[in-house]
Design a protein around this motif. Structure first.
Motif, mmCIF file in Angstrom:
data_model
loop_
_atom_site.group_PDB
_atom_site.id
_atom_site.type_symbol
_atom_site.label_atom_id
_atom_site.label_comp_id
_atom_site.label_asym_id
_atom_site.label_seq_id
_atom_site.Cartn_x
_atom_site.Cartn_y
_atom_site.Cartn_z
ATOM 1 N N GLU A 155 1.346 -0.938 -0.148
ATOM 2 C CA GLU A 155 0.306 0.140 -0.040
ATOM 3 C C GLU A 155 0.737 1.083 -0.433
ATOM 4 O OE1 GLU A 155 -2.712 -0.481 -0.842
ATOM 5 O OE2 GLU A 155 -3.121 -2.593 -0.087
ATOM 6 N N PRO A 156 0.736 2.207 -1.483
ATOM 7 C CA PRO A 156 1.623 3.531 -1.128
ATOM 8 C C PRO A 156 0.880 4.198 -0.233
ATOM 9 C CG PRO A 156 -0.463 3.579 -3.403
ATOM 10 C CD PRO A 156 -0.107 2.152 -2.712
ATOM 11 N N ASN A 157 2.001 5.257 0.907
ATOM 12 C CA ASN A 157 2.059 5.638 1.519
ATOM 13 C C ASN A 157 0.468 5.882 2.451
ATOM 14 O OD1 ASN A 157 3.516 8.364 -0.495
ATOM 15 N ND2 ASN A 157 1.407 7.820 -1.267
ATOM 16 N N GLY A 158 -0.265 6.347 2.768
ATOM 17 C CA GLY A 158 -1.342 5.889 4.212
ATOM 18 C C GLY A 158 -2.018 5.342 3.785
ATOM 19 N N SER A 159 -1.984 4.683 2.471
ATOM 20 C CA SER A 159 -3.213 3.430 2.365
ATOM 21 C C SER A 159 -3.140 2.074 3.591
ATOM 22 C CB SER A 159 -3.134 3.155 0.679
ATOM 23 O OG SER A 159 -4.405 2.700 0.414
ATOM 24 N N ASN A 160 -4.434 1.425 3.379
ATOM 25 C CA ASN A 160 -4.291 0.605 3.972
ATOM 26 C C ASN A 160 -5.026 -0.813 3.004
ATOM 27 O OD1 ASN A 160 -6.020 -1.271 5.861
ATOM 28 N ND2 ASN A 160 -4.841 -0.188 7.501
ATOM 29 N N PRO A 161 -5.243 -1.678 3.650
ATOM 30 C CA PRO A 161 -6.291 -2.667 3.196
ATOM 31 C C PRO A 161 -7.802 -2.632 2.975
ATOM 32 C CG PRO A 161 -4.133 -3.990 4.309
ATOM 33 C CD PRO A 161 -4.309 -2.806 4.667
ATOM 34 N N VAL A 162 -7.686 -2.184 3.983
ATOM 35 C CA VAL A 162 -9.473 -1.791 3.919
ATOM 36 C C VAL A 162 -10.436 -1.479 2.916
ATOM 37 C CG1 VAL A 162 -9.370 -1.935 6.994
ATOM 38 C CG2 VAL A 162 -9.458 0.563 5.518
ATOM 39 N N VAL A 163 -9.387 -0.184 1.909
ATOM 40 C CA VAL A 163 -9.411 0.036 0.655
ATOM 41 C C VAL A 163 -10.105 -0.785 -0.238
ATOM 42 C CG1 VAL A 163 -7.951 2.264 1.559
ATOM 43 C CG2 VAL A 163 -7.397 0.197 0.306
ATOM 44 N N HIS A 164 -9.446 -1.969 -0.639
ATOM 45 C CA HIS A 164 -9.767 -2.911 -1.520
ATOM 46 C C HIS A 164 -11.071 -4.158 -0.278
ATOM 47 C CE1 HIS A 164 -6.586 -1.753 -2.831
ATOM 48 N NE2 HIS A 164 -5.606 -1.770 -1.754
ATOM 49 N N GLY A 165 -11.380 -3.844 0.682
ATOM 50 C CA GLY A 165 -12.601 -4.885 1.390
ATOM 51 C C GLY A 165 -11.904 -6.327 2.041
ATOM 52 N N LEU A 166 -10.474 -6.045 2.169
ATOM 53 C CA LEU A 166 -10.027 -6.416 3.198
ATOM 54 C C LEU A 166 -9.512 -6.545 4.477
ATOM 55 C CD1 LEU A 166 -6.731 -7.141 0.286
ATOM 56 C CD2 LEU A 166 -8.586 -8.943 0.745
ATOM 57 N N LYS A 167 -9.738 -7.256 4.959
ATOM 58 C CA LYS A 167 -8.766 -6.991 6.431
ATOM 59 C C LYS A 167 -7.161 -6.981 7.757
ATOM 60 C CE LYS A 167 -10.051 -8.563 10.961
ATOM 61 N NZ LYS A 167 -11.632 -9.332 11.695
ATOM 62 N N PRO A 168 -7.049 -6.096 8.042
ATOM 63 C CA PRO A 168 -5.183 -5.662 8.072
ATOM 64 C C PRO A 168 -5.220 -6.476 9.411
ATOM 65 C CG PRO A 168 -6.933 -4.000 8.442
ATOM 66 C CD PRO A 168 -7.615 -4.890 7.835
ATOM 67 N N LEU A 169 -3.813 -7.577 9.211
ATOM 68 C CA LEU A 169 -3.675 -8.377 10.485
ATOM 69 C C LEU A 169 -1.998 -8.141 10.518
ATOM 70 C CD1 LEU A 169 -4.959 -12.372 8.841
ATOM 71 C CD2 LEU A 169 -5.829 -10.510 9.770
ATOM 72 N N LEU A 170 -1.262 -7.744 9.618
ATOM 73 C CA LEU A 170 0.109 -7.880 9.855
ATOM 74 C C LEU A 170 0.949 -6.233 8.959
ATOM 75 C CD1 LEU A 170 2.807 -8.665 11.836
ATOM 76 C CD2 LEU A 170 3.090 -9.776 9.571
ATOM 77 N N GLY A 171 0.829 -5.359 9.396
ATOM 78 C CA GLY A 171 1.424 -4.109 9.243
ATOM 79 C C GLY A 171 2.541 -4.233 9.090
ATOM 80 N N ILE A 172 3.640 -3.776 8.331
ATOM 81 C CA ILE A 172 5.109 -3.572 8.412
ATOM 82 C C ILE A 172 5.207 -1.637 7.593
ATOM 83 C CG2 ILE A 172 7.723 -3.941 8.263
ATOM 84 C CD1 ILE A 172 6.593 -5.733 9.749
ATOM 85 N N ASP A 173 5.542 -0.752 8.217
ATOM 86 C CA ASP A 173 5.777 0.487 8.136
ATOM 87 C C ASP A 173 7.203 0.494 7.088
ATOM 88 O OD1 ASP A 173 6.334 3.280 7.561
ATOM 89 O OD2 ASP A 173 5.386 3.328 10.162
ATOM 90 N N VAL A 174 7.156 1.048 6.018
ATOM 91 C CA VAL A 174 8.425 0.788 5.030
ATOM 92 C C VAL A 174 8.541 2.536 5.096
ATOM 93 C CG1 VAL A 174 8.573 -0.994 4.055
ATOM 94 C CG2 VAL A 174 7.155 0.257 3.149
#
Length: 191
Positions: free
Chosen positions: A139-158
């Motif tokens: 996900e670029p910038n501040g996006s999150n998988p919720v915008v694709h109808g997904l449930k975020p489980l684990l995220g790594i900030d790059v």
């Protein structure tokens, strides 16, 4: 609703060496605090004033989307860590990872590739669809998988502010070290 700065469930130095106290102080206390404060200013008096972070992210754009997304992302990020954690998940989450990638190690390798091939700033996520099937997203910038109808489980900030003080341009080294502080019980509870 006023959004609050998420409280860290550990001391500033508890995640060293993967995340230094200095990095955590800036990342949580300055970057995330700034996103939360700006988000609250932007939603004041709008139809989204009482919305959840997920609702705001899915129904906004521009500065509002960026600040809500970064607040949601960091809330999930900072609460998925614990000192002396790491290892591998167990139970249903491990079974789903093995079903999708064949092994936990193969998942880690693909996740590392997602982290290191994301151009610029953003996030790599392990997410689940409505059927519980897993996917890795970039996900670029501040996006999150919720915008694709997904449930975020684990995220790594790059974004570089997540690692640059200790790792400079060695993003891959940082991601490899982060595995040692992932609290898989927290991640599995999101699944």
């Amino acid at each position: 609703m006023k959004h609050e700065l998420v409280q860290l469930p550990y001391e500033l130095n508890a995640l060293e060496p993967a995340i230094s106290a200095e990095t955590l102080s800036f990342h949580h206390g300055k970057h995330l605090a700034g996103y939360v404060n700006t988000l609250n200013q932007l939603i004041e008096g709008t139809p989204l004033a009482d919305a959840s972070l997920e609702e705001i992210v899915c129904n906004s754009e521009g500065p509002l989307f960026n600040n809500a997304g970064q607040t949601l992302n960091h809330n999930l990020y900072f609460t998925q860590f614990a000192p002396n954690a790491g290892g591998a998940p167990t139970g249903k989450l491990l079974a789903a990872i093995e079903k999708k990638w064949g092994s936990f190690e193969a998942f880690q390798a693909e996740f590392l590739t997602a982290c290191t091939t994301l151009f610029g700033s953003g996030w790599a996520w392990l997410a689940a669809d409505a059927n519980g099937d897993l996917v890795i997203t970039k996900e670029p910038n501040g996006s999150n998988p919720v915008v694709h109808g997904l449930k975020p489980l684990l995220g790594i900030d790059v974004w570089e502010h997540a690692y640059y003080l200790s790792y400079q341009n060695r993003r891959a080294d940082h991601v490899k070290d982060v595995w040692a502080i992932i609290d898989w019980n927290v991640v599995a509870s999101r699944y």
